[in-house]
Each structure stands twice: as structure tokens, then as C-alpha cells.
Design a protein around this motif. Structure first.
Motif, PDB file in Angstrom:
ATOM      1  N   UNK A 139      56.879  40.299  43.431  1.00 15.89           N
ATOM      2  CA  UNK A 139      55.725  41.198  43.595  1.00 15.89           C
ATOM      3  C   UNK A 139      55.115  41.531  42.234  1.00 15.89           C
ATOM      4  N   UNK A 140      55.961  41.921  41.307  1.00 16.37           N
ATOM      5  CA  UNK A 140      55.466  42.298  39.988  1.00 16.37           C
ATOM      6  C   UNK A 140      54.770  41.129  39.320  1.00 16.37           C
ATOM      7  N   UNK A 141      55.336  39.954  39.481  1.00 16.67           N
ATOM      8  CA  UNK A 141      54.775  38.749  38.868  1.00 16.67           C
ATOM      9  C   UNK A 141      53.376  38.458  39.435  1.00 16.67           C
ATOM     10  N   UNK A 142      53.250  38.480  40.759  1.00 14.46           N
ATOM     11  CA  UNK A 142      51.949  38.173  41.358  1.00 14.46           C
ATOM     12  C   UNK A 142      50.925  39.253  41.017  1.00 14.46           C
ATOM     13  N   UNK A 143      51.400  40.478  40.921  1.00 13.19           N
ATOM     14  CA  UNK A 143      50.502  41.573  40.551  1.00 13.19           C
ATOM     15  C   UNK A 143      50.024  41.413  39.107  1.00 13.19           C
ATOM     16  N   UNK A 144      50.949  41.030  38.232  1.00 10.07           N
ATOM     17  CA  UNK A 144      50.634  40.843  36.815  1.00 10.07           C
ATOM     18  C   UNK A 144      49.572  39.741  36.656  1.00 10.07           C
ATOM     19  N   UNK A 145      49.777  38.636  37.351  1.00 11.73           N
ATOM     20  CA  UNK A 145      48.834  37.523  37.266  1.00 11.73           C
ATOM     21  C   UNK A 145      47.483  37.940  37.843  1.00 11.73           C
ATOM     22  N   UNK A 146      47.509  38.617  38.984  1.00  8.95           N
ATOM     23  CA  UNK A 146      46.260  39.058  39.605  1.00  8.95           C
ATOM     24  C   UNK A 146      45.496  40.024  38.715  1.00  8.95           C
ATOM     25  N   UNK A 147      46.211  40.900  38.024  1.00  4.53           N
ATOM     26  CA  UNK A 147      45.540  41.832  37.114  1.00  4.53           C
ATOM     27  C   UNK A 147      44.808  41.075  36.019  1.00  4.53           C
ATOM     28  N   UNK A 148      45.462  40.060  35.473  1.00 10.75           N
ATOM     29  CA  UNK A 148      44.821  39.255  34.424  1.00 10.75           C
ATOM     30  C   UNK A 148      43.597  38.531  34.982  1.00 10.75           C
ATOM     31  N   UNK A 149      43.753  37.964  36.175  1.00 18.42           N
ATOM     32  CA  UNK A 149      42.635  37.236  36.784  1.00 18.42           C
ATOM     33  C   UNK A 149      41.490  38.195  37.125  1.00 18.42           C
ATOM     34  N   UNK A 150      41.837  39.404  37.557  1.00 15.57           N
ATOM     35  CA  UNK A 150      40.796  40.395  37.859  1.00 15.57           C
ATOM     36  C   UNK A 150      40.014  40.785  36.612  1.00 15.57           C
ATOM     37  N   UNK A 151      40.715  40.858  35.467  1.00 20.83           N
ATOM     38  CA  UNK A 151      40.000  41.152  34.215  1.00 20.83           C
ATOM     39  C   UNK A 151      38.969  40.067  33.936  1.00 20.83           C
ATOM     40  N   UNK A 152      39.380  38.822  34.088  1.00 21.03           N
ATOM     41  CA  UNK A 152      38.457  37.703  33.871  1.00 21.03           C
ATOM     42  C   UNK A 152      37.344  37.715  34.906  1.00 21.03           C
ATOM     43  N   UNK A 153      37.696  38.074  36.130  1.00 22.05           N
ATOM     44  CA  UNK A 153      36.710  38.123  37.209  1.00 22.05           C
ATOM     45  C   UNK A 153      35.583  39.089  36.856  1.00 22.05           C
ATOM     46  N   UNK A 154      35.946  40.278  36.389  1.00 21.19           N
ATOM     47  CA  UNK A 154      34.954  41.281  36.006  1.00 21.19           C
ATOM     48  C   UNK A 154      34.083  40.763  34.864  1.00 21.19           C
ATOM     49  N   UNK A 155      34.700  40.099  33.896  1.00 21.84           N
ATOM     50  CA  UNK A 155      33.930  39.549  32.774  1.00 21.84           C
ATOM     51  C   UNK A 155      32.946  38.485  33.249  1.00 21.84           C
ATOM     52  N   UNK A 156      33.358  37.710  34.255  1.00 27.04           N
ATOM     53  CA  UNK A 156      32.461  36.679  34.786  1.00 27.04           C
ATOM     54  C   UNK A 156      31.305  37.297  35.567  1.00 27.04           C
ATOM     55  N   UNK A 157      31.586  38.345  36.353  1.00 25.75           N
ATOM     56  CA  UNK A 157      30.497  39.064  37.032  1.00 25.75           C
ATOM     57  C   UNK A 157      29.495  39.555  35.996  1.00 25.75           C
ATOM     58  N   UNK A 158      30.088  40.099  34.934  1.00 21.67           N
ATOM     59  CA  UNK A 158      29.323  40.713  33.877  1.00 21.67           C
ATOM     60  C   UNK A 158      28.403  39.711  33.172  1.00 21.67           C
ATOM     61  N   UNK A 159      28.989  38.555  32.832  1.00 17.70           N
ATOM     62  CA  UNK A 159      28.216  37.506  32.169  1.00 17.70           C
ATOM     63  C   UNK A 159      27.108  37.022  33.099  1.00 17.70           C
ATOM     64  N   UNK A 160      27.442  36.870  34.375  1.00 14.22           N
ATOM     65  CA  UNK A 160      26.432  36.425  35.342  1.00 14.22           C
ATOM     66  C   UNK A 160      25.267  37.413  35.379  1.00 14.22           C
ATOM     67  N   UNK A 161      25.602  38.709  35.441  1.00 14.33           N
ATOM     68  CA  UNK A 161      24.537  39.737  35.439  1.00 14.33           C
ATOM     69  C   UNK A 161      23.690  39.654  34.178  1.00 14.33           C
ATOM     70  N   UNK A 162      24.351  39.472  33.043  1.00 17.84           N
ATOM     71  CA  UNK A 162      23.638  39.368  31.770  1.00 17.84           C
ATOM     72  C   UNK A 162      22.678  38.196  31.773  1.00 17.84           C
TER      73      UNK A 162
END
Length: 154
Positions: A6-29
Motif C-alpha cells: 500500500x505504501x509503495x503504490x501510494x508513494x508512486x502515485x504521489x510522485x505521478x500526481x505531482x507530475x500530473x499537476x505540472x502537466x495540467x499546468x504546462x498545458x494551461x500555460x
């Protein structure tokens, strides 16, 4: 054992979510840039970058769901743009196309650093490692193209 998974999948998802937000952000820009500038070649470049980032976000969302976690929603982060895109916003008012392009390239370089940071994690599953490497290489390729073709704005 189950706790560690659980911790492992959560850790990976948190990292991917950070990138996800940055990609949304770049797209908006990029979408904002398209509305702001008149240069057709530059508009085309920004359109390609925006749709590429939209595609990256879809791929990241799929991976996050695969790990049983919830992906961030494009609307859930309060419309606050990431610091890399903040200076771009102020350039829009000046309509200085060269400066806008340079700032966009700076934003992409910052994205590369974020991808590199996450890719340093040697515990990433091979599927995620190769997805992130593919996305990082696409960002790198777009920067290289633009650095060579900065005459787009001259």
C-alpha cells in the motif's frame, strides 16, 4: 506485507500526481500562450506542446488508477499556476513573442528536472520508468527543436 505494498503504490502515485499537476499546468500555460500571440508558427508550436501535455496527463492518470489511487483532477488544484508559468503570464501582456518562447523553454527545462528527479528513484516499476523516460525524451526533443529554430520569432 500488504501494508508495504500500500505504501509503495501510494508513494508512486504521489510522485505521478505531482507530475500530473505540472502537466495540467504546462498545458494551461500553452493554451493561454496560443490565445495571446499572433505568430502562426509559434501558435502551432504551442498547440503541439499543449496536446502533448494533455496526452502525458492521460497516460499518468491511467498509471495512477492502475495503482488503485486517485489521480488529481485538472480542476482540483485551484487554478494557481506553477512558478515556471508565473513569469510567462506577465509576458503575455507585453506580447513579446521571443520572450514568451524563451520562458516556455525555461518551463520545459524545469519540467525535465522534475522528470529526472523522479527517474532517479530506482524503485519505480519498469512500466512507469519507461513511460516517464518516453515523456521526458519528448520534452527534451521539443526544447532541442526550439533552441535550433528560435528564428520562429525573428
Amino acid at each position: 506485507m500488504k501494508m508495504n505494498i500500500m505504501k509503495y503504490s501510494e508513494k508512486i502515485s504521489n510522485k505521478l500526481n505531482e507530475l500530473l499537476i505540472k502537466n495540467y499546468d504546462a498545458e494551461k500555460g500553452y493554451l493561454k500562450a496560443i490565445d495571446t500571440i499572433d505568430n502562426d508558427r509559434l501558435k502551432m508550436f504551442f498547440k503541439r506542446r499543449a496536446s502533448e501535455r494533455s496526452e502525458f496527463a492521460k497516460e499518468l492518470r491511467t498509471e495512477i488508477l492502475r495503482y488503485g489511487e486517485l489521480p488529481e483532477n485538472a480542476g482540483s488544484f485551484k487554478g494557481i499556476m506553477h512558478r515556471n508559468w508565473m513569469s510567462l503570464k506577465s509576458l503575455f501582456s507585453s506580447n513579446n513573442e521571443e520572450a514568451i518562447l524563451e520562458e516556455a523553454i525555461r518551463g520545459e527545462e524545469a519540467s525535465l528536472e522534475e522528470y529526472n528527479e523522479i527517474l532517479k528513484d530506482k524503485t519505480l516499476p519498469p512500466t512507469i520508468d519507461s513511460l516517464l523516460t518516453k515523456q521526458k525524451n519528448a520534452i527534451q526533443a521539443s526544447i532541442n527543436t526550439e533552441k535550433v529554430h528560435e528564428e520562429l520569432v525573428s
